[in-house]
Write a protein that holds these residues in place. Structure first.
Motif, PDB file in Angstrom:
ATOM      1  N   THR A  52      10.543 -10.543 -16.221  1.00  0.00           N
ATOM      2  CA  THR A  52      11.804 -10.023 -15.218  1.00  0.00           C
ATOM      3  C   THR A  52      11.511  -9.849 -13.842  1.00  0.00           C
ATOM      4  N   SER A  53      12.551  -9.873 -12.919  1.00  0.00           N
ATOM      5  CA  SER A  53      12.336  -9.787 -11.427  1.00  0.00           C
ATOM      6  C   SER A  53      11.853  -8.401 -11.121  1.00  0.00           C
ATOM      7  N   CYS A  54      12.147  -7.434 -12.073  1.00  0.00           N
ATOM      8  CA  CYS A  54      11.688  -6.065 -12.068  1.00  0.00           C
ATOM      9  C   CYS A  54      10.255  -6.173 -12.169  1.00  0.00           C
ATOM     10  N   GLN A  55       9.677  -6.638 -13.067  1.00  0.00           N
ATOM     11  CA  GLN A  55       8.244  -6.499 -13.494  1.00  0.00           C
ATOM     12  C   GLN A  55       7.563  -7.573 -12.611  1.00  0.00           C
ATOM     13  N   ALA A  56       7.972  -8.589 -12.153  1.00  0.00           N
ATOM     14  CA  ALA A  56       7.227  -9.424 -11.284  1.00  0.00           C
ATOM     15  C   ALA A  56       7.254  -8.751  -9.932  1.00  0.00           C
ATOM     16  N   LYS A  57       7.890  -8.000  -9.494  1.00  0.00           N
ATOM     17  CA  LYS A  57       7.993  -7.236  -8.321  1.00  0.00           C
ATOM     18  C   LYS A  57       6.852  -6.193  -8.471  1.00  0.00           C
ATOM     19  N   GLY A  58       6.626  -5.404  -9.660  1.00  0.00           N
ATOM     20  CA  GLY A  58       5.551  -4.567  -9.974  1.00  0.00           C
ATOM     21  C   GLY A  58       4.148  -5.114 -10.059  1.00  0.00           C
ATOM     22  N   LEU A  59       4.183  -6.316 -10.330  1.00  0.00           N
ATOM     23  CA  LEU A  59       3.039  -7.093 -10.758  1.00  0.00           C
ATOM     24  C   LEU A  59       2.517  -7.578  -9.048  1.00  0.00           C
ATOM     25  N   GLY A  60       3.582  -7.906  -8.375  1.00  0.00           N
ATOM     26  CA  GLY A  60       3.501  -8.384  -6.752  1.00  0.00           C
ATOM     27  C   GLY A  60       2.854  -7.119  -6.062  1.00  0.00           C
ATOM     28  N   ASN A  61       3.330  -5.832  -6.283  1.00  0.00           N
ATOM     29  CA  ASN A  61       3.181  -4.724  -5.538  1.00  0.00           C
ATOM     30  C   ASN A  61       1.550  -4.365  -6.128  1.00  0.00           C
ATOM     31  N   PHE A  62       1.246  -4.546  -7.311  1.00  0.00           N
ATOM     32  CA  PHE A  62      -0.247  -4.083  -7.817  1.00  0.00           C
ATOM     33  C   PHE A  62      -1.215  -5.087  -7.245  1.00  0.00           C
ATOM     34  N   VAL A  63      -0.878  -6.445  -6.968  1.00  0.00           N
ATOM     35  CA  VAL A  63      -1.935  -7.287  -6.561  1.00  0.00           C
ATOM     36  C   VAL A  63      -2.014  -7.056  -5.094  1.00  0.00           C
ATOM     37  N   SER A  64      -1.066  -6.983  -4.425  1.00  0.00           N
ATOM     38  CA  SER A  64      -1.078  -7.032  -3.020  1.00  0.00           C
ATOM     39  C   SER A  64      -1.607  -5.585  -2.257  1.00  0.00           C
ATOM     40  N   LYS A  65      -1.291  -4.434  -3.085  1.00  0.00           N
ATOM     41  CA  LYS A  65      -1.624  -3.067  -2.658  1.00  0.00           C
ATOM     42  C   LYS A  65      -3.019  -2.570  -3.215  1.00  0.00           C
ATOM     43  N   PHE A  66      -3.444  -3.164  -4.479  1.00  0.00           N
ATOM     44  CA  PHE A  66      -4.442  -2.577  -5.196  1.00  0.00           C
ATOM     45  C   PHE A  66      -5.631  -3.715  -5.287  1.00  0.00           C
ATOM     46  N   ALA A  67      -5.211  -4.707  -6.206  1.00  0.00           N
ATOM     47  CA  ALA A  67      -6.045  -5.557  -6.813  1.00  0.00           C
ATOM     48  C   ALA A  67      -6.712  -6.501  -5.499  1.00  0.00           C
ATOM     49  N   LEU A  68      -5.988  -6.992  -4.320  1.00  0.00           N
ATOM     50  CA  LEU A  68      -6.333  -7.979  -3.370  1.00  0.00           C
ATOM     51  C   LEU A  68      -7.257  -6.984  -2.584  1.00  0.00           C
ATOM     52  N   PRO A  69      -6.516  -5.878  -2.074  1.00  0.00           N
ATOM     53  CA  PRO A  69      -7.679  -4.941  -1.123  1.00  0.00           C
ATOM     54  C   PRO A  69      -8.965  -4.670  -1.721  1.00  0.00           C
ATOM     55  N   ALA A  70      -8.961  -4.157  -3.250  1.00  0.00           N
ATOM     56  CA  ALA A  70     -10.185  -3.956  -3.558  1.00  0.00           C
ATOM     57  C   ALA A  70     -11.132  -5.345  -3.751  1.00  0.00           C
ATOM     58  N   LEU A 197       3.727  -3.992  15.809  1.00  0.00           N
ATOM     59  CA  LEU A 197       2.509  -3.184  15.521  1.00  0.00           C
ATOM     60  C   LEU A 197       2.700  -2.833  14.095  1.00  0.00           C
ATOM     61  N   LEU A 198       3.667  -2.399  13.729  1.00  0.00           N
ATOM     62  CA  LEU A 198       3.566  -2.006  12.185  1.00  0.00           C
ATOM     63  C   LEU A 198       3.344  -3.347  11.337  1.00  0.00           C
ATOM     64  N   GLN A 199       3.619  -4.390  11.671  1.00  0.00           N
ATOM     65  CA  GLN A 199       3.341  -5.613  10.921  1.00  0.00           C
ATOM     66  C   GLN A 199       1.938  -5.859  11.090  1.00  0.00           C
ATOM     67  N   VAL A 200       1.072  -5.909  12.029  1.00  0.00           N
ATOM     68  CA  VAL A 200      -0.185  -5.695  12.246  1.00  0.00           C
ATOM     69  C   VAL A 200      -1.079  -4.840  11.434  1.00  0.00           C
ATOM     70  N   ILE A 201      -0.574  -3.185  11.311  1.00  0.00           N
ATOM     71  CA  ILE A 201      -1.006  -2.456  10.696  1.00  0.00           C
ATOM     72  C   ILE A 201      -0.925  -2.652   9.179  1.00  0.00           C
ATOM     73  N   SER A 202       0.042  -3.102   8.787  1.00  0.00           N
ATOM     74  CA  SER A 202       0.438  -3.562   7.298  1.00  0.00           C
ATOM     75  C   SER A 202      -0.551  -4.740   6.874  1.00  0.00           C
ATOM     76  N   SER A 203      -0.992  -5.851   7.692  1.00  0.00           N
ATOM     77  CA  SER A 203      -1.554  -6.906   7.501  1.00  0.00           C
ATOM     78  C   SER A 203      -3.289  -6.222   7.426  1.00  0.00           C
ATOM     79  N   CYS A 204      -3.610  -5.081   8.174  1.00  0.00           N
ATOM     80  CA  CYS A 204      -4.828  -4.520   8.133  1.00  0.00           C
ATOM     81  C   CYS A 204      -5.060  -3.879   6.777  1.00  0.00           C
ATOM     82  N   PHE A 205      -4.249  -3.335   6.299  1.00  0.00           N
ATOM     83  CA  PHE A 205      -4.308  -2.632   5.037  1.00  0.00           C
ATOM     84  C   PHE A 205      -4.474  -3.618   3.808  1.00  0.00           C
ATOM     85  N   LEU A 206      -3.658  -4.635   4.145  1.00  0.00           N
ATOM     86  CA  LEU A 206      -3.753  -5.888   2.976  1.00  0.00           C
ATOM     87  C   LEU A 206      -5.108  -6.493   2.877  1.00  0.00           C
ATOM     88  N   LEU A 207      -6.029  -6.423   4.281  1.00  0.00           N
ATOM     89  CA  LEU A 207      -7.366  -6.988   4.160  1.00  0.00           C
ATOM     90  C   LEU A 207      -8.204  -5.851   3.839  1.00  0.00           C
TER      91      LEU A 207
END
Length: 207
Positions: A52-70, A197-207
């Motif tokens: 579902t769209s809710c589950q897809a959003k959760g997967l996206g948040n996990f990948v972008s905020k935890f799996a990819l940065p790690a 600046l907020l966009q740059v900072i968020s990009s730094c956290f994703l990297l």
């Protein structure tokens, strides 16, 4: 017979007809099939409501905020900067900046005045954004893992070019358009700078 090419003082063996490289070419099609097969499975899962769209959003948040940065942190720690050819990275930066500026200038010249700044920012981002990890990494891995495994480390150095340097400029154009569309808000330049600046900072956290 192998030939040797000197690149930055290093002799690199190059034999275009070697069996190892032929085997690498044979691995390209399975890598492409795997990438697009996963994309197709995701599309089917979304269309049939398996995810579902809710589950897809959760997967996206996990990948972008935890799996990819790690993943990025691990590979940046293991990265050997002594073997990096910096002129190659500079050439990629110059090429992307050239495309970004060209698209931005052409859009500003031909787009309607009502939305020229937002279109210039979005089109420039679209023209230079690349999916380095989902498509670039499997292709480079399939082609060069056995011959030039050091090429894989460039994926982790090329990705920040757009995220850290070019995309914030596009966001700034979008904020300029928003400011022009609603001048009564009187947010001014400080609001634009804050959002960028907020966009740059968020990009730094994703990297």
């Amino acid at each position: 017979m192998d030939t040797y090419v000197a690149i930055h003082g290093k002799n690199i063996s190059h034999n275009p007809l070697s069996s190892t490289q032929a085997m690498s070419i044979d691995k390209l099609f399975p890598a492409l099939l795997e990438c697009f097969g996963i994309i197709l499975c995701g599309y089917i899962a979304g269309r049939t409501d398996i995810i579902t769209s809710c589950q897809a959003k959760g997967l996206g948040n996990f990948v972008s905020k935890f799996a990819l940065p790690a993943l990025l942190f691990k590979n940046m720690v293991l990265l050997d900067f002594n073997n990096v050819i910096w002129s190659f990275l500079w050439s990629i930066l110059i090429a992307k900046v050239s495309v970004f500026v060209l698209v931005c200038v052409l859009t500003l010249a031909v787009a309607s005045p009502e939305s020229r700044y937002s279109k210039a920012g979005l089109y420039s981002i679209f023209a230079t954004q690349s999916n380095d990890f989902a498509l670039g990494y499997p292709i480079v891995d399939a082609l060069y893992r056995n011959t030039y495994p050091e090429y894989l480390q460039y994926i982790y150095l090329v990705a920040p070019v757009s995220l850290m340097f070019l995309n914030p400029i596009g966001f700034a154009f979008c904020e300029v358009q928003k400011w022009k569309d609603h001048p009564e808000r009187q947010q001014g330049k400080l609001q634009i700078i804050r959002v960028v600046l907020l966009q740059v900072i968020s990009s730094c956290f994703l990297l």
